[in-house]
Every structure is written in C-alpha cells, then in structure tokens.
Write a protein that holds these residues in place. Structure first.
Motif, PDB file in Angstrom:
ATOM      1  N   HIS A 210      19.142   5.922  31.793  1.00  0.00           N
ATOM      2  CA  HIS A 210      20.099   7.172  32.320  1.00  0.00           C
ATOM      3  C   HIS A 210      20.577   8.397  31.701  1.00  0.00           C
ATOM      4  O   HIS A 210      20.675   9.421  32.065  1.00  0.00           O
ATOM      5  N   VAL A 211      20.799   8.041  30.272  1.00  0.00           N
ATOM      6  CA  VAL A 211      21.081   9.351  29.420  1.00  0.00           C
ATOM      7  C   VAL A 211      19.923  10.323  29.218  1.00  0.00           C
ATOM      8  O   VAL A 211      20.314  11.341  29.166  1.00  0.00           O
TER       9      VAL A 211
ATOM     10  N   PHE B  40      32.154   8.469  21.130  1.00  0.00           N
ATOM     11  CA  PHE B  40      32.897   9.696  20.624  1.00  0.00           C
ATOM     12  C   PHE B  40      31.743  10.907  21.086  1.00  0.00           C
ATOM     13  O   PHE B  40      32.122  12.048  21.754  1.00  0.00           O
ATOM     14  N   ILE B  41      30.506  10.539  20.825  1.00  0.00           N
ATOM     15  CA  ILE B  41      29.550  11.471  21.246  1.00  0.00           C
ATOM     16  C   ILE B  41      29.376  11.784  22.696  1.00  0.00           C
ATOM     17  O   ILE B  41      29.384  12.848  23.028  1.00  0.00           O
ATOM     18  N   LEU B  42      29.537  10.676  23.508  1.00  0.00           N
ATOM     19  CA  LEU B  42      29.414  11.002  24.916  1.00  0.00           C
ATOM     20  C   LEU B  42      30.482  11.511  25.662  1.00  0.00           C
ATOM     21  O   LEU B  42      30.571  12.360  26.437  1.00  0.00           O
TER      22      LEU B  42
ATOM     23  N   HIS C 268      28.646  13.111  33.988  1.00  0.00           N
ATOM     24  CA  HIS C 268      30.192  12.532  33.738  1.00  0.00           C
ATOM     25  C   HIS C 268      29.937  11.045  34.090  1.00  0.00           C
ATOM     26  O   HIS C 268      30.572  10.132  33.590  1.00  0.00           O
ATOM     27  N   PHE C 269      29.079  10.966  35.267  1.00  0.00           N
ATOM     28  CA  PHE C 269      28.840   9.474  35.628  1.00  0.00           C
ATOM     29  C   PHE C 269      28.272   8.583  34.426  1.00  0.00           C
ATOM     30  O   PHE C 269      28.821   7.420  34.271  1.00  0.00           O
ATOM     31  N   VAL C 270      27.180   9.049  33.973  1.00  0.00           N
ATOM     32  CA  VAL C 270      26.931   8.408  32.588  1.00  0.00           C
ATOM     33  C   VAL C 270      27.957   8.084  31.643  1.00  0.00           C
ATOM     34  O   VAL C 270      27.763   7.094  30.878  1.00  0.00           O
ATOM     35  N   ASP C 271      28.789   9.124  31.281  1.00  0.00           N
ATOM     36  CA  ASP C 271      29.802   8.904  30.390  1.00  0.00           C
ATOM     37  C   ASP C 271      30.685   8.008  30.812  1.00  0.00           C
ATOM     38  O   ASP C 271      31.169   6.984  30.134  1.00  0.00           O
TER      39      ASP C 271
ATOM     40  N   PHE D 233      22.219  18.545  22.747  1.00  0.00           N
ATOM     41  CA  PHE D 233      22.015  18.122  21.390  1.00  0.00           C
ATOM     42  C   PHE D 233      22.813  16.566  21.275  1.00  0.00           C
ATOM     43  O   PHE D 233      22.213  15.640  20.586  1.00  0.00           O
ATOM     44  N   LEU D 234      24.004  16.551  21.822  1.00  0.00           N
ATOM     45  CA  LEU D 234      24.570  15.256  21.593  1.00  0.00           C
ATOM     46  C   LEU D 234      24.050  14.151  22.578  1.00  0.00           C
ATOM     47  O   LEU D 234      23.919  13.155  21.902  1.00  0.00           O
ATOM     48  N   GLY D 235      23.390  14.620  23.619  1.00  0.00           N
ATOM     49  CA  GLY D 235      22.847  13.581  24.495  1.00  0.00           C
ATOM     50  C   GLY D 235      21.530  13.011  23.834  1.00  0.00           C
ATOM     51  O   GLY D 235      21.026  11.750  23.674  1.00  0.00           O
TER      52      GLY D 235
END
Length: 259
Positions: A206-207, A134-136, A242-245, A167-169
């Motif tokens: 990666h994040v 949900f966070i990502l 977006h790739f990380v997501d 902050f979310l990351g």
C-alpha cells in the motif's frame, strides 16, 4: 447534445472489461508461479495490468482536466467513492489484526501455547521500525503542507513538499526491504511469521501504491493540471496516504511494541 443535469455520462470504454480479464489472468498466473515456479506469465500479465491502469487513468485525466466534465457534483461522488474504498481497505487490515490478536491472546497448542512462539528472534522495535514510523508520520505532515500551499497558490513550495513526501515514501520502502533481508524468521515460521509478513508486506504494498499516487500528482502538478479550487486527484492521494500512515501506527504499536 445539451444536458440539464450535473452528472457525467461516461462514454463507452474498453478498459473495465480488459482490466477484469487482466486481473483474472494475474490470479491464474500467480498460481502457476507458486506451484510451477514459472513467473514469466505473471510478469507479462502484470505488465498488461499496469498498461491498462495507465490507459484508464489517462482517459479520466482527459475527462476532468481537458474536457471539464468533472463538475463539483461529480467530484463529491468521487470523494464518496474514495471513502468507501478506504473503508474496504480498512476491513482488509482488520482481518490481519483479528488474526494476530486471536493468535496472541490465546496461543494454540501448535505453538506450545506461548507467544511469540519459541525460537522467534524478533526485531528491535526501536531501530528500523521506529525510524519508519517517524518517516511515515513526517511524510503525512509534509504532504498536508504541500496541499496547504497548493490551495494558497504557492506552487513552488507545494511541489517541494510533495517531492519530499515521495522521497520519504520511497525511503520507507527501502528500509522495510532491508528489515526483511535481515529477518531471523520467515513466512513459514508458524502463524507468527505468516501474520507478520502478511500484515507488514501488504502495508508495504500500500505504501508503494500510495507513492505512485503521489508521483502521478507530482507529474500533474508540474503540468499545471491542478488549481486551488480543483485538485481532487491530489486530495484523494493525500487521503490514501494518511490511511497508510494510520495503519502503520497500529502495526507498529501492536505487532512491534506489544510483542
């Protein structure tokens, strides 16, 4: 000297050769750390690598923002380079998924031909993993909103949404570290432990890298380096995020849910 082409002829730079030797030293010092339990050399090389990255990026920012040599033609090639980089990163994660599917569909005799292996107490996928998902996803939405407000000349909202995305990351990274500390298995627990921590660990790395990209974009946004027409640094950072997501959604679906 007057030129009749839209390309940027890069001036002589010391950073490529310095970065090459820094990465070589990082590899050697990591081996020393693993086998001799001495991490001092690795820490020094990591510091040198980060300093080289910062200096190299500083020169690129000067070229694009203050010297104006990044024409739209150059920007298009930078975007193409980013696409190739993301594709290479995708193949990197494909190798992890390939290993996971190979081991889970046809478990070997070393793990008693069962999957997951015996005595592996796995995480509840509806606790921290679901929250991290949900966070990502939310961060991907907010960082896109930030770019939308930037190209519509609303700097205040763009900064606010970008800060919230950062902050979310960081929050994702903290939750993943808590998950690791409360794990009932470790890297040495058969192929399952190895592939789980390799896949999720490299995704966590990666994040962190994506978060640093966004932090640099936030700093440059506050310095008014971006316009609604020219903000390629921010745009490429969003592509990477977006790739990380997307990679996380695949990890959550196949490694956490389909256990």
């Amino acid at each position: 000297m007057k030129k009749n082409f839209p390309f940027h002829m890069v001036t002589n730079s010391p950073w490529p050769i310095i970065m090459s030797f820094s990465l070589l030293n990082m590899l050697m010092s990591t081996i020393i750390w693993i086998y001799l339990s001495n991490n001092l050399i690795m820490v020094l090389n990591l510091f040198n690598t980060m300093l080289t990255v910062i200096s190299w990026f500083r020169d690129i920012i000067r070229e694009s923002t203050f010297q104006g040599v990044h024409t739209m033609y150059v920007s298009n090639f930078l975007k193409f380079s980013m696409v190739l980089f993301i594709l290479s990163e995708l193949m990197f994660f494909v190798s992890f998924f390939w290993t996971f599917f190979h081991s889970s569909i046809s478990p070997s005799i070393e793990v008693d031909m069962i999957w997951p292996p015996k005595d592996i107490k796995f995480f509840n996928p509806f606790e921290i993993p679901l929250l991290n998902s949900f966070i990502l996803v939310t961060s991907g939405f907010t960082v896109t909103l930030s770019h939308y407000y930037l190209i519509n000349n609303n700097a205040r909202l763009s900064k606010n949404y970008l800060f919230f995305s950062i902050f979310l990351g960081v929050y994702f990274t903290i939750l993943q570290s808590i998950e690791y500390m409360n794990s009932y298995f470790c890297f040495n627990d058969s192929i399952y432990g190895s592939i789980f921590f390799m896949a999720t660990g490299f995704h966590g790395l990666h994040v962190l890298i994506g978060s640093m990209f966004l932090i640099v974009s936030f700093y440059r946004m506050n310095k008014v380096h971006f316009s609604n027409m020219h903000n390629i640094n921010f745009e490429l950072a969003i592509w990477y995020w977006h790739f990380v997501d997307v990679i996380w959604l695949f990890l959550y679906t196949f490694i956490y849910l389909m256990i």
